[in-house]
Design an enzyme around this catalytic site. Structure first.
Site, mmCIF file in Angstrom:
data_model
loop_
_atom_site.group_PDB
_atom_site.id
_atom_site.type_symbol
_atom_site.label_atom_id
_atom_site.label_comp_id
_atom_site.label_asym_id
_atom_site.label_seq_id
_atom_site.Cartn_x
_atom_site.Cartn_y
_atom_site.Cartn_z
ATOM 1 N N LYS A 12 13.919 -16.874 32.114
ATOM 2 C CA LYS A 12 14.598 -15.569 32.087
ATOM 3 C C LYS A 12 13.676 -14.540 32.709
ATOM 4 O O LYS A 12 12.518 -14.398 32.300
ATOM 5 C CB LYS A 12 14.944 -15.191 30.644
ATOM 6 C CG LYS A 12 15.448 -13.754 30.471
ATOM 7 C CD LYS A 12 15.923 -13.469 29.037
ATOM 8 C CE LYS A 12 16.224 -11.978 28.833
ATOM 9 N NZ LYS A 12 16.716 -11.683 27.465
ATOM 10 N N GLU A 43 22.286 -10.160 27.972
ATOM 11 C CA GLU A 43 22.240 -10.344 29.422
ATOM 12 C C GLU A 43 21.435 -11.572 29.840
ATOM 13 O O GLU A 43 21.664 -12.130 30.906
ATOM 14 C CB GLU A 43 21.641 -9.092 30.086
ATOM 15 C CG GLU A 43 20.109 -9.035 30.162
ATOM 16 C CD GLU A 43 19.409 -8.995 28.811
ATOM 17 O OE1 GLU A 43 20.070 -8.624 27.833
ATOM 18 O OE2 GLU A 43 18.224 -9.358 28.733
ATOM 19 N N LYS A 90 20.144 -0.160 24.099
ATOM 20 C CA LYS A 90 19.266 -0.385 22.950
ATOM 21 C C LYS A 90 18.797 0.951 22.376
ATOM 22 O O LYS A 90 18.614 1.903 23.133
ATOM 23 C CB LYS A 90 18.008 -1.160 23.392
ATOM 24 C CG LYS A 90 18.210 -2.619 23.682
ATOM 25 C CD LYS A 90 16.876 -3.270 24.059
ATOM 26 C CE LYS A 90 17.052 -4.732 24.445
ATOM 27 N NZ LYS A 90 17.564 -5.573 23.356
ATOM 28 N N ASP A 116 10.446 -8.789 29.008
ATOM 29 C CA ASP A 116 11.644 -9.628 28.915
ATOM 30 C C ASP A 116 11.745 -10.635 30.065
ATOM 31 O O ASP A 116 12.761 -11.297 30.222
ATOM 32 C CB ASP A 116 12.895 -8.729 28.860
ATOM 33 C CG ASP A 116 14.044 -9.375 28.089
ATOM 34 O OD1 ASP A 116 13.787 -10.304 27.298
ATOM 35 O OD2 ASP A 116 15.195 -8.943 28.289
ATOM 36 N N ARG A 175 21.400 -14.613 28.719
ATOM 37 C CA ARG A 175 22.230 -15.824 28.869
ATOM 38 C C ARG A 175 23.079 -15.770 30.138
ATOM 39 O O ARG A 175 23.432 -16.794 30.697
ATOM 40 C CB ARG A 175 23.083 -16.018 27.608
ATOM 41 C CG ARG A 175 24.083 -14.936 27.362
ATOM 42 C CD ARG A 175 24.587 -14.916 25.928
ATOM 43 N NE ARG A 175 23.613 -14.361 24.988
ATOM 44 C CZ ARG A 175 23.790 -14.287 23.669
ATOM 45 N NH1 ARG A 175 24.907 -14.750 23.120
ATOM 46 N NH2 ARG A 175 22.871 -13.757 22.901
ATOM 47 N N ASP A 177 24.005 -6.189 26.383
ATOM 48 C CA ASP A 177 22.625 -6.470 25.972
ATOM 49 C C ASP A 177 22.395 -7.979 25.793
ATOM 50 O O ASP A 177 21.253 -8.411 25.663
ATOM 51 C CB ASP A 177 22.299 -5.706 24.681
ATOM 52 C CG ASP A 177 20.811 -5.607 24.399
ATOM 53 O OD1 ASP A 177 20.018 -5.922 25.306
ATOM 54 O OD2 ASP A 177 20.446 -5.217 23.277
HETATM 55 N N1 BES Z 1 15.685 -9.384 25.352
HETATM 56 C C1 BES Z 1 16.505 -9.334 24.190
HETATM 57 C C2 BES Z 1 15.965 -10.198 23.041
HETATM 58 C C3 BES Z 1 14.659 -9.746 22.430
HETATM 59 C C4 BES Z 1 14.650 -8.894 21.354
HETATM 60 C C5 BES Z 1 13.455 -10.233 22.905
HETATM 61 C C6 BES Z 1 13.459 -8.508 20.782
HETATM 62 C C7 BES Z 1 12.251 -9.846 22.344
HETATM 63 C C8 BES Z 1 12.250 -8.990 21.277
HETATM 64 C C9 BES Z 1 17.904 -9.838 24.520
HETATM 65 O O1 BES Z 1 18.325 -9.595 25.814
HETATM 66 C C10 BES Z 1 18.844 -9.144 23.608
HETATM 67 O O2 BES Z 1 18.970 -7.968 23.724
HETATM 68 N N2 BES Z 1 19.496 -9.892 22.744
HETATM 69 C C11 BES Z 1 20.415 -9.340 21.820
HETATM 70 C C12 BES Z 1 21.622 -10.246 21.757
HETATM 71 C C13 BES Z 1 22.793 -9.658 21.008
HETATM 72 C C14 BES Z 1 23.364 -8.480 21.762
HETATM 73 C C15 BES Z 1 23.846 -10.725 20.840
HETATM 74 C C16 BES Z 1 19.739 -9.244 20.469
HETATM 75 O O3 BES Z 1 18.956 -10.130 20.116
HETATM 76 O O4 BES Z 1 19.951 -8.247 19.776
HETATM 77 ZN ZN ZN Z 2 16.885 -9.376 27.236
HETATM 78 MN MN MN Z 3 19.233 -7.688 26.025
#
Ligand code: BES
Ligand code: ZN
Ligand code: MN
Length: 475
Positions: free
Chosen positions: A238, A322, A250, A261, A324, A320
């Site tokens: 990623k 994104e 966010k 990220d 995947r 968010d």
């Molecule tokens: N990059 C984030 C995940 C993340 C969160 C990595 C904290 C490191 C620390 C990812 O893109 C994300 O935002 N995931 C969301 C998914 C949700 C919207 C289903 C999440 O984990 O809140």
């Molecule tokens: Zn992310």
């Molecule tokens: Mn995200």
């Protein structure tokens, strides 16, 4: 001081230091046992005691480090502790002759020391790393040389990955990441698809995530072919160079660390560098799906339906989620075009993962038990810890969409929770049934503090684990 005399001499000691005097680089230190007794030294892994030395022409300091039970885990800690304590020394000699060493133990100590001496600074008068030279004194250098070479190559590659992760997103655009990959992987075949090539070839997921940014997305592809049995391993990372969440924005506190990220992308690039440096007899391709996830007038909207590489459609209900989306394109490409024999992706994918496992373990998901066992063994041996997570089939229904082939977040009405699991199930849809594993490194991809061999910021998590795995696979 003579040029060949180190600033500090380090003596590695097991839990119960022998009390019959110890030879230090040919010199005897008869009063050492008494010094250790007075300091109540226990010899615990990573315990460090420094004794200033006054003698003419000798080292300025004598350092004793505990190595606990002498296991690789303990030696990794000891190596890190020594390097941290020695930061002000330019050179260091470590006498390991009192330690029962094998390749794995030497490697653990060396990696601990090299990784802990990593530093990153953008200060105007930023100091270069202080520690320049480490001399290891061992009984049988010839026998241990290969292990040392591996430790050095892997530590270098990890440092390169950390540099990529620690670079601020002001500089770190998808295009920059592509150019940096080409620089890091000098000598290998590196191709970078720009936004026009992505559109031409149908990479709708990477384009959708990147369309909100003025800095367009890229797909980075790098191959090392060391021959071997013809098996093709594809590593997918990623590469979100900054994750604001997009229009599903966010909160500001959650955004602060999101330059990291692309830690999965950095890990697969670093692993490929290490594999090439070690000349492993295997063919490996690294793919990094790179985009900046920004909110803007051109950003994708919640409710949009996008078409991934290979044709599957996805209803984007949360911009968010994104990672995947960009990974789906790369996984489908690995399946359909690269005919991968095995696919492993690495991603800072879900905030739920560190909630479950904490900050030091990655979540490992795998469609194949043999592959899972191999990766867990590599995790254990490398010091990059992982824990297997289930791909719960019952949760797959949470990804059904009435208008597209899939939705990009689990249907909240089903109240199934398990956000890391539904994310992994989403990725699995694009792997064409090939042996596949997914490492969710949202926890261990970055560290909030210096801790053993880790340094604050990007950890380079994945370089050590993946390289270990590929060493074993190609052996
Ligand atoms: N990059 C984030 C995940 C993340 C969160 C990595 C904290 C490191 C620390 C990812 O893109 C994300 O935002 N995931 C969301 C998914 C949700 C919207 C289903 C999440 O984990 O809140
Ligand atoms: Zn992310
Ligand atoms: Mn995200």
């Amino acid at each position: 001081m003579a040029a060949d005399v180190p600033d500090a001499v380090v003596l590695a000691l097991p839990t119960q230091p022998a009390d019959d005097g110890v030879a230090v680089l040919g010199e005897s230190v008869p009063d050492l046992p008494e010094l250790l007794r007075r300091e109540s030294a226990k010899g615990e892994a990573g315990e460090v005691l420094a004794f200033p030395q006054a003698g003419e022409g000798g080292p300025e300091r004598l350092v004793a480090v505990g190595i606990g039970d002498g296991s690789p885990v303990a030696l990794r800690k000891a190596g890190a502790a020594v390097a941290r304590r020695a930061k002000s020394s330019a050179s260091l000699a470590v006498d390991l002759r009192g330690v029962a060493l094998d390749g794995d133990r030497l490697r653990a100590f060396t990696e601990g020391a090299l990784l802990a001496s990593y530093g990153y600074t953008r200060k105007q008068n930023g100091a270069p790393r202080a520690l320049q030279t480490v001399t290891l004194v061992v009984a049988d250098p010839a026998e241990l040389q290969p292990a040392l070479d591996r430790a050095v190559a892997i530590s270098r590659a990890t440092a390169a990955a950390r540099d990529l992760v620690n670079t601020p997103s002001l500089e770190k655009t998808p295009d920059w990441l592509g150019a940096s990959a080409a620089r890091l992987l000098d000598g290998l075949t590196v191709t970078v698809r720009d936004e026009a090539a992505l559109a031409r070839d149908g990479f709708g997921g990477i384009l959708a995530v990147g369309q909100g940014s003025t800095r367009p997305p890229r797909l980075i592809e790098a191959t090392y072919d060391g021959g071997g049995n013809g098996r093709h391993v594809v590593l997918v990372g990623k590469g979100i160079t900054f994750d604001t969440g997009g229009l599903s924005l966010k909160p500001s506190d959650s955004m602060v660390a999101m330059k990291t990220d692309m830690g999965g992308g950095a890990a697969v690039l670093g692993a490929l560098r290490a594999v090439a440096d070690l000349g492993l007899p295997i063919k490996v391709t690294a793919l990094v799906a790179a985009a900046e996830n920004m909110p803007s007038g051109t950003a994708q909207r919640p409710g949009d339906v996008i078409r991934h590489y290979g044709g599957r459609t996805v209803e984007v209900l949360n911009t968010d989620a994104e990672g995947r989306l960009v990974l789906a394109d790369a996984l489908a490409y690995a399946d359909r075009d690269l005919a991968a024999d095995v696919i492993v992706d690495v991603a800072t994918l879900t905030g739920a993962m560190p909630v479950a496992l904490g900050k030091r373990h990655a979540g490992l998901f795998a469609s194949d038990d043999v592959l899972a066992e191999q990766l867990l063994a590599a995790a254990e041996a490398s010091g990059e810890r992982a824990w297997r997570m289930p791909l719960v089939e019952d949760y797959r229904q949470a990804l059904d969409s009435p208008i597209a082939d899939l939705r990009n977040i689990g249907q909240p009405k089903l109240k199934l929770q398990g956000g890391s699991i539904t994310a992994a199930l989403f990725l699995r849809e694009f792997t064409g049934g090939r042996p596949w594993a997914h490492l969710d490194i949202a926890g261990p991809g970055r560290s909030d503090a210096d801790d053993d061999e880790l340094t604050k910021g990007g950890t380079g998590y994945g370089v050590r684990l993946l390289t270990r795995w590929l060493e074993a696979l190609s052996a």
